[in-house]
Structure formats: structure tokens, C-alpha cells
Design a protein around this motif. Structure first.
Motif, PDB file in Angstrom:
ATOM      1  N   UNK A 232      32.562  34.290  39.769  1.00 47.45           N
ATOM      2  CA  UNK A 232      32.399  35.629  40.350  1.00 47.45           C
ATOM      3  C   UNK A 232      33.344  36.601  39.651  1.00 47.45           C
ATOM      4  N   UNK A 233      34.592  36.177  39.439  1.00 47.81           N
ATOM      5  CA  UNK A 233      35.542  37.015  38.707  1.00 47.81           C
ATOM      6  C   UNK A 233      35.095  37.284  37.289  1.00 47.81           C
ATOM      7  N   UNK A 234      34.495  36.286  36.647  1.00 45.58           N
ATOM      8  CA  UNK A 234      33.989  36.478  35.289  1.00 45.58           C
ATOM      9  C   UNK A 234      32.890  37.530  35.260  1.00 45.58           C
ATOM     10  N   UNK A 235      32.023  37.533  36.279  1.00 44.10           N
ATOM     11  CA  UNK A 235      30.960  38.533  36.353  1.00 44.10           C
ATOM     12  C   UNK A 235      31.540  39.935  36.514  1.00 44.10           C
ATOM     13  N   UNK A 236      32.592  40.066  37.332  1.00 46.65           N
ATOM     14  CA  UNK A 236      33.228  41.371  37.532  1.00 46.65           C
ATOM     15  C   UNK A 236      33.845  41.870  36.230  1.00 46.65           C
TER      16      UNK A 236
END
Length: 361
Positions: A232-236
């Protein structure tokens, strides 16, 4: 008194947006870490009913009567007992150093230190000594951040430098802690060493399933597992343009190539399927939040791909060559970050030579 032009203020506003997006990226990791850290801690205490309370965390957990069977709230409270006493002092120490450098150089006081402190805590052992953490962070903020001019001018990620300093300065700290048996002190997980030992003895071996890896069935440092909040952090970060998808793809390709090549021998840790190097350890976390740091990664597109390939392949080969070392991720990322200017230089030279050749052709 320092004065700032309009362009300077606009630049500062952009920098603040970058800090905000970074903090949003690690927020889901922290929320998940509060539960998983407490869950592992209470689970270990439940398995060791005669284990005496040895620190203030244990005594406070006993006073609050935190139990694994009590549910999510007790696990979150136990996780907060481990994370917040590290995070708050870390932010304060980083703020002091940031303020000192800002005043000395008549620069704006920006809030990049919050992300540095937060990232460092996520890569720390749940029972990290506060003295060790603050010593390492102070060293990193001075010699890895401040002396180079601050945000965007560093050659290595300051949080990564702090973790490596802790590993080098205190190699035996927390080794053999009965509450965290899968962690070898600040160095990280012992799962690869255990897999290699089982392979050598001929015992049955297994690897984490994708469900365990995604949602918390794999033990690790505070925030390096599970993978779901990290993705999820990578997507952000990718949406904000702060993480190179090409570099992340290079890491994946490097692990795939090196893992498949290692499987040809099928002995010891080399027999581990290539996805096992992603499911356990710190590689995915370090690739997403550390290796993609624009200040310490390659600047060219091809250079980022090469950097990712090197990180993925070197991690796999070093784990196999020395399975007694729990995890080689942080050292590899630090080394390749230092090589990123050389990688860019090589890519630039190759492009110039290719254009000359096409020009003469």
C-alpha cells in the motif's frame, strides 16, 4: 535574519508535500505494526508463562493485564508499548539536529526528520535499546544528513545509515532474546538460517505462504513484515512520483534471476524458491522505502533498473553464501546506493558512445 524569495517558498511548499506523501506511505505500515508487534510479543509471553518481567515494558504489560486471548485491543496496546517509546524520542532527537543545522545555515526548518525517525523505527528490533537508537540516529543526522546539506543532498538514506550503525556498533545486542527468538538482534530474521539448517539435516522444510507473507504470519523487525501495508505504501509513493517503478521492477527481476539460478544446485538455502526471498526478511520493505529514495538512488532510468537488479541479485547470493548471517538487505542497499553515481556515469557514457556511433553511421 534569513530572507526567502518567492521561488524559495514555492520550493518549500513542494518539499512539504513530499514529506506529507512519505508520511502517508508509512502510516499503514505503522498501523499494522502496532497490532503485529503486540501480537507477537503477547504470543511469546503466553508460550513462556514462567518468563520473569525483565523490563518496564514487561512490568507495564503485566500491570495492564494484557493477554493474547483478550483480542485486538490488547495486542495494539502491547505494540504501542514497544513502538511509541522509540518513535517519540527518535522524532525529538532528529528535530534537535535538524533545528541546529537549519539555524546555523539560515535555512528553513522542514519536517523531513519525522520521516527519517519513523522509517528508522520501522527497521528496528521491537526491544531496541533507546540509547542505541538515539546514538545511531544522531550519527546519521549529523554525518549522513546535515553535513551534506540536508534534504535531497544526501548520498545515503539517513535512516538506513542509522540501522547499519546499530548493527555494526552493537552486534550482540538482543541476540538470543527468548521473547523474539526469530530475530538475531538488530540484524534481522533468522528464518533463512533455519531453512538452511533444516535443508542440511534433511528435515522437512517449508516456506511462508503468500497469505502469511501478506498479512502477518512471518516474523520480522517492527515494520518490515507483513507485505500488504508495505505494498500500500509502495502504491502511495509511486502515485506521488517518489518511488521508481523501474527500480522496484529491477529488484524483482534480480531476485527472480538469482533465485532461479541458485535453485539449480538445490542445496541448503539455494533450494529456497525465489519468492521465499521476498516473503521473508527485509527486502521488500527496503526496496520500497529505502532504495527508491531519490537522493540516494540512480538518476537515469537505465541506472535505476541496474540498481534494482544489483540489489535483488546480491541479496539472494549473499544469503546463500553466508546463511548464518540473518539478512543482508540493509548492507546491500547501502553498498548499491553508494555505487549509484558510478552506475549513472556508466549509463551516461554508454549513451554518449551509442549516439556517436549512430551519428557516424
Amino acid at each position: 535574519m534569513a530572507t526567502y524569495s518567492t521561488s524559495h517558498w514555492n520550493s518549500g511548499n513542494r518539499l512539504e508535500r513530499i514529506h506529507l506523501m512519505r508520511l502517508l506511505a508509512i502510516l499503514p505500515v505503522y498501523l499494522y505494526a502496532l497490532f503485529t508487534t503486540g501480537f507477537r510479543y503477547l504470543g511469546a509471553r503466553a508460550e513462556l508463562p514462567d518468563y520473569p518481567a525483565q523490563g518496564w515494558r514487561d512490568r507495564l504489560a503485566d500491570f495492564l493485564e494484557l493477554k493474547l486471548e483478550s483480542g485486538v485491543i490488547d495486542s495494539v496496546l502491547a505494540g504501542a508499548l514497544h513502538i511509541l517509546p522509540l518513535l517519540i524520542p527518535a522524532i525529538l532527537v532528529c528535530a534537535v539536529w535538524q533545528r541546529l543545522f537549519a539555524v546555523n545555515r539560515a535555512q528553513r526548518f522542514d519536517f523531513g526528520f519525522v520521516y527519517i525517525a519513523g522509517l528508522c523505527v520501522l527497521m528496528s528490533h521491537p526491544a531496541t535499546s533507546l540509547y542505541h537508537l538515539l546514538f545511531a540516529l544522531s550519527f546519521a543526522m549529523v554525518f549522513g544528513y546535515g553535513v551534506f546539506g540536508g534534504e535531497g543532498k544526501t548520498i545515503v538514506n539517513p535512516a538506513l545509515l542509522a540501522i547499519v550503525i546499530m548493527q555494526v556498533s552493537f552486534p550482540s545486542a538482543l541476540v538470543g532474546d527468548p521473547l523474539w527468538p526469530v530475530l538475531n538482534g538488530y540484524a534481522g530474521t533468522l528464518e533463512f538460517a533455519e531453512y538452511a539448517a533444516l535443508q542440511a539435516s534433511g528435515a522437512e522444510t517449508g516456506m511462508p505462504t503468500i497469505g502469511h507473507a501478506l498479512f502477518g504470519g512471518v516474523s520480522g523487525l517492527i515494520g518490515t513484515n507483513p507485505l500488504f501495508p508495505i505494498l500500500v505504501g509502495a502504491a502511495v509513493l509511486s502515485y506521488a512520483g517518489l518511488a521508481s517503478v523501474r527500480l522496484l521492477g529491477g529488484v524483482l527481476a534480480g531476485v527472480l534471476i538469482a533465485g532461479l539460478y541458485a535453485n539449480l544446485s538445490a542445496e541448503g538455502l539455494a533450494a529456497l524458491p525465489w519468492v521465499g526471498h521476498l516473503f521473508a526478511g527485509n527486502l521488500v520493505f527496503a526496496a520500497v522505502f529505502v532504495a527508491t529514495d531519490p537522493a540516494s538512488s540512480a538518476s537515469t532510468q537505465s541506472g535505476r533498473l541496474i540498481q534494482g537488479l544489483l540489489i535483488g541479485a546480491l541479496v539472494v547470493f549473499l544469503r546463500i553464501a553466508n546463511p548464518s548471517h540473518p539478512d543482508s538487505v540493509f548492507q546491500v542497499v547501502l553498498l548499491v546506493s553508494l555505487l549509484s553515481p558510478l552506475i549513472d556515469q556508466g549509463v551516461t557514457w554508454f549513451n554518449i558512445q551509442r549516439r556517436k556511433k549512430h551519428g557516424t553511421g
